[in-house]
Scaffold this motif. Structure first.
Motif, PDB file in Angstrom:
ATOM      1  N   LEU A  40       0.825  -1.209   0.000  1.00  0.00           N
ATOM      2  CA  LEU A  40       0.000   0.000   0.000  1.00  0.00           C
ATOM      3  C   LEU A  40       0.859   1.259   0.000  1.00  0.00           C
ATOM      4  CD1 LEU A  40      -2.847   1.240   0.239  1.00  0.00           C
ATOM      5  CD2 LEU A  40      -2.618   1.009   2.702  1.00  0.00           C
ATOM      6  N   ASP A  41       1.905   1.301   0.814  1.00  0.00           N
ATOM      7  CA  ASP A  41       2.762   2.479   0.894  1.00  0.00           C
ATOM      8  C   ASP A  41       3.435   2.782  -0.441  1.00  0.00           C
ATOM      9  OD1 ASP A  41       2.109   2.772   3.558  1.00  0.00           O
ATOM     10  OD2 ASP A  41       3.922   1.786   4.287  1.00  0.00           O
ATOM     11  N   LYS A  42       3.849   1.757  -1.154  1.00  0.00           N
ATOM     12  CA  LYS A  42       4.516   1.965  -2.447  1.00  0.00           C
ATOM     13  C   LYS A  42       3.541   2.485  -3.497  1.00  0.00           C
ATOM     14  CE  LYS A  42       8.449  -0.974  -1.831  1.00  0.00           C
ATOM     15  NZ  LYS A  42       9.383  -1.903  -2.426  1.00  0.00           N
ATOM     16  N   VAL A  43       2.314   1.994  -3.453  1.00  0.00           N
ATOM     17  CA  VAL A  43       1.291   2.483  -4.385  1.00  0.00           C
ATOM     18  C   VAL A  43       1.011   3.954  -4.101  1.00  0.00           C
ATOM     19  CG1 VAL A  43      -1.123   2.258  -5.100  1.00  0.00           C
ATOM     20  CG2 VAL A  43       0.262   0.204  -4.721  1.00  0.00           C
ATOM     21  N   ASN A  44       0.802   4.294  -2.837  1.00  0.00           N
ATOM     22  CA  ASN A  44       0.548   5.692  -2.464  1.00  0.00           C
ATOM     23  C   ASN A  44       1.719   6.585  -2.839  1.00  0.00           C
ATOM     24  OD1 ASN A  44      -2.098   5.732  -1.378  1.00  0.00           O
ATOM     25  ND2 ASN A  44      -1.341   4.695   0.432  1.00  0.00           N
ATOM     26  N   GLU A  45       2.930   6.115  -2.629  1.00  0.00           N
ATOM     27  CA  GLU A  45       4.126   6.894  -2.964  1.00  0.00           C
ATOM     28  C   GLU A  45       4.223   7.141  -4.466  1.00  0.00           C
ATOM     29  OE1 GLU A  45       8.908   6.190  -2.992  1.00  0.00           O
ATOM     30  OE2 GLU A  45       7.782   5.397  -1.274  1.00  0.00           O
ATOM     31  N   LYS A  46       3.938   6.123  -5.266  1.00  0.00           N
ATOM     32  CA  LYS A  46       4.005   6.251  -6.724  1.00  0.00           C
ATOM     33  C   LYS A  46       3.058   7.343  -7.206  1.00  0.00           C
ATOM     34  CE  LYS A  46       4.073   3.444 -10.890  1.00  0.00           C
ATOM     35  NZ  LYS A  46       5.440   3.064 -11.192  1.00  0.00           N
ATOM     36  N   PHE A  47       1.859   7.398  -6.652  1.00  0.00           N
ATOM     37  CA  PHE A  47       0.890   8.392  -7.092  1.00  0.00           C
ATOM     38  C   PHE A  47       1.141   9.766  -6.490  1.00  0.00           C
ATOM     39  CE2 PHE A  47      -1.718   4.524  -7.977  1.00  0.00           C
ATOM     40  CZ  PHE A  47      -1.585   4.613  -9.335  1.00  0.00           C
ATOM     41  N   SER A  48       1.708   9.813  -5.322  1.00  0.00           N
ATOM     42  CA  SER A  48       2.010  11.119  -4.734  1.00  0.00           C
ATOM     43  C   SER A  48       3.076  11.832  -5.562  1.00  0.00           C
ATOM     44  CB  SER A  48       2.408  10.971  -3.272  1.00  0.00           C
ATOM     45  OG  SER A  48       3.764  11.033  -3.067  1.00  0.00           O
ATOM     46  N   GLN A  49       3.935  11.077  -6.225  1.00  0.00           N
ATOM     47  CA  GLN A  49       4.975  11.663  -7.074  1.00  0.00           C
ATOM     48  C   GLN A  49       4.399  12.370  -8.297  1.00  0.00           C
ATOM     49  OE1 GLN A  49       7.614   8.381  -7.906  1.00  0.00           O
ATOM     50  NE2 GLN A  49       8.495   8.428  -5.848  1.00  0.00           N
ATOM     51  N   ILE A  50       3.188  12.008  -8.694  1.00  0.00           N
ATOM     52  CA  ILE A  50       2.547  12.688  -9.829  1.00  0.00           C
ATOM     53  C   ILE A  50       1.372  13.560  -9.376  1.00  0.00           C
ATOM     54  CG2 ILE A  50       3.307  11.011 -11.556  1.00  0.00           C
ATOM     55  CD1 ILE A  50       0.368   9.917 -11.522  1.00  0.00           C
ATOM     56  N   GLY A  51       1.277  13.801  -8.059  1.00  0.00           N
ATOM     57  CA  GLY A  51       0.280  14.740  -7.549  1.00  0.00           C
ATOM     58  C   GLY A  51      -1.095  14.171  -7.251  1.00  0.00           C
ATOM     59  N   TYR A  52      -1.154  12.886  -6.881  1.00  0.00           N
ATOM     60  CA  TYR A  52      -2.433  12.258  -6.546  1.00  0.00           C
ATOM     61  C   TYR A  52      -2.369  11.604  -5.183  1.00  0.00           C
ATOM     62  CZ  TYR A  52      -4.226  12.901 -11.245  1.00  0.00           C
ATOM     63  OH  TYR A  52      -4.681  13.456 -12.406  1.00  0.00           O
ATOM     64  N   LYS A  53      -3.519  11.551  -4.524  1.00  0.00           N
ATOM     65  CA  LYS A  53      -3.622  10.842  -3.247  1.00  0.00           C
ATOM     66  C   LYS A  53      -4.924  10.063  -3.242  1.00  0.00           C
ATOM     67  CE  LYS A  53      -5.997  14.445  -0.734  1.00  0.00           C
ATOM     68  NZ  LYS A  53      -6.834  14.283   0.390  1.00  0.00           N
ATOM     69  N   TYR A  54      -4.943   9.028  -2.412  1.00  0.00           N
ATOM     70  CA  TYR A  54      -6.143   8.201  -2.310  1.00  0.00           C
ATOM     71  C   TYR A  54      -7.167   8.891  -1.421  1.00  0.00           C
ATOM     72  CZ  TYR A  54      -9.190   4.281  -1.199  1.00  0.00           C
ATOM     73  OH  TYR A  54     -10.275   3.462  -1.025  1.00  0.00           O
ATOM     74  N   ASP A  55      -8.392   8.968  -1.902  1.00  0.00           N
ATOM     75  CA  ASP A  55      -9.499   9.526  -1.143  1.00  0.00           C
ATOM     76  C   ASP A  55     -10.446   8.403  -0.759  1.00  0.00           C
ATOM     77  OD1 ASP A  55     -11.267  11.726  -0.189  1.00  0.00           O
ATOM     78  OD2 ASP A  55     -12.563  10.998  -1.812  1.00  0.00           O
ATOM     79  N   GLU A  56     -10.497   8.101   0.546  1.00  0.00           N
ATOM     80  CA  GLU A  56     -11.322   6.990   1.030  1.00  0.00           C
ATOM     81  C   GLU A  56     -12.806   7.192   0.733  1.00  0.00           C
ATOM     82  OE1 GLU A  56     -10.625   5.849   5.089  1.00  0.00           O
ATOM     83  OE2 GLU A  56      -8.461   6.028   4.829  1.00  0.00           O
ATOM     84  N   LYS A  57     -13.263   8.413   0.865  1.00  0.00           N
ATOM     85  CA  LYS A  57     -14.689   8.687   0.673  1.00  0.00           C
ATOM     86  C   LYS A  57     -15.156   8.338  -0.746  1.00  0.00           C
ATOM     87  CE  LYS A  57     -18.178  12.221   1.324  1.00  0.00           C
ATOM     88  NZ  LYS A  57     -18.449  13.601   1.696  1.00  0.00           N
ATOM     89  N   SER A  58     -14.368   8.723  -1.736  1.00  0.00           N
ATOM     90  CA  SER A  58     -14.764   8.434  -3.124  1.00  0.00           C
ATOM     91  C   SER A  58     -14.149   7.133  -3.635  1.00  0.00           C
ATOM     92  CB  SER A  58     -14.359   9.588  -4.041  1.00  0.00           C
ATOM     93  OG  SER A  58     -12.953   9.750  -4.059  1.00  0.00           O
ATOM     94  N   ASN A  59     -13.257   6.535  -2.848  1.00  0.00           N
ATOM     95  CA  ASN A  59     -12.583   5.286  -3.210  1.00  0.00           C
ATOM     96  C   ASN A  59     -11.875   5.404  -4.553  1.00  0.00           C
ATOM     97  OD1 ASN A  59     -11.738   2.592  -2.793  1.00  0.00           O
ATOM     98  ND2 ASN A  59     -13.415   1.834  -4.063  1.00  0.00           N
ATOM     99  N   GLN A  60     -11.090   6.486  -4.668  1.00  0.00           N
ATOM    100  CA  GLN A  60     -10.294   6.674  -5.879  1.00  0.00           C
ATOM    101  C   GLN A  60      -9.136   7.610  -5.587  1.00  0.00           C
ATOM    102  OE1 GLN A  60     -12.531   8.510  -9.008  1.00  0.00           O
ATOM    103  NE2 GLN A  60     -13.135  10.242  -7.774  1.00  0.00           N
ATOM    104  N   PHE A  61      -8.181   7.621  -6.496  1.00  0.00           N
ATOM    105  CA  PHE A  61      -7.088   8.579  -6.404  1.00  0.00           C
ATOM    106  C   PHE A  61      -7.557   9.873  -7.029  1.00  0.00           C
ATOM    107  CE2 PHE A  61      -4.696   4.774  -5.590  1.00  0.00           C
ATOM    108  CZ  PHE A  61      -3.748   5.197  -4.673  1.00  0.00           C
ATOM    109  N   VAL A  62      -7.277  10.984  -6.344  1.00  0.00           N
ATOM    110  CA  VAL A  62      -7.686  12.302  -6.809  1.00  0.00           C
ATOM    111  C   VAL A  62      -6.467  13.224  -6.785  1.00  0.00           C
ATOM    112  CG1 VAL A  62     -10.085  12.055  -6.045  1.00  0.00           C
ATOM    113  CG2 VAL A  62      -8.389  13.018  -4.492  1.00  0.00           C
ATOM    114  N   ALA A  63      -6.523  14.278  -7.607  1.00  0.00           N
ATOM    115  CA  ALA A  63      -5.436  15.256  -7.649  1.00  0.00           C
ATOM    116  C   ALA A  63      -5.365  15.995  -6.317  1.00  0.00           C
ATOM    117  CB  ALA A  63      -5.642  16.225  -8.789  1.00  0.00           C
ATOM    118  N   ILE A  64      -4.131  16.256  -5.908  1.00  0.00           N
ATOM    119  CA  ILE A  64      -3.908  16.981  -4.636  1.00  0.00           C
ATOM    120  C   ILE A  64      -4.165  18.449  -4.856  1.00  0.00           C
ATOM    121  CG2 ILE A  64      -2.180  17.598  -2.916  1.00  0.00           C
ATOM    122  CD1 ILE A  64      -0.836  14.907  -3.466  1.00  0.00           C
TER     123      ILE A  64
END
Length: 64
Positions: A40-64
């Motif tokens: 999970l940490d590696k997936v979150n890190e990969k997306f944070s590098q391109i400006g996205y984070k996981y949003d639990e409420k919408s259950n998707q990655f969204v732009a920061i």
């Protein structure tokens, strides 16, 4: 698709793939990562590098 090919994929394409899986098949990112044997940490890190984070409420990655 195996774990190595998933993590080697272009992050922008992977973002689309994972968001589709979250929308259609998995109720949480944790469930998806567990099913695909991903850290999970590696997936979150990969997306944070391109400006996205996981949003639990919408259950998707969204732009920061």
């Amino acid at each position: 698709m195996d774990r190595e090919s998933i993590m080697a994929m272009d992050p922008n394409i992977l973002l689309s793939v994972i968001n589709m899986k979250l929308r259609d098949e998995f109720s949480t990112l944790e469930d998806y990562c567990s099913y695909m044997d991903l850290e999970l940490d590696k997936v979150n890190e990969k997306f944070s590098q391109i400006g996205y984070k996981y949003d639990e409420k919408s259950n998707q990655f969204v732009a920061i």
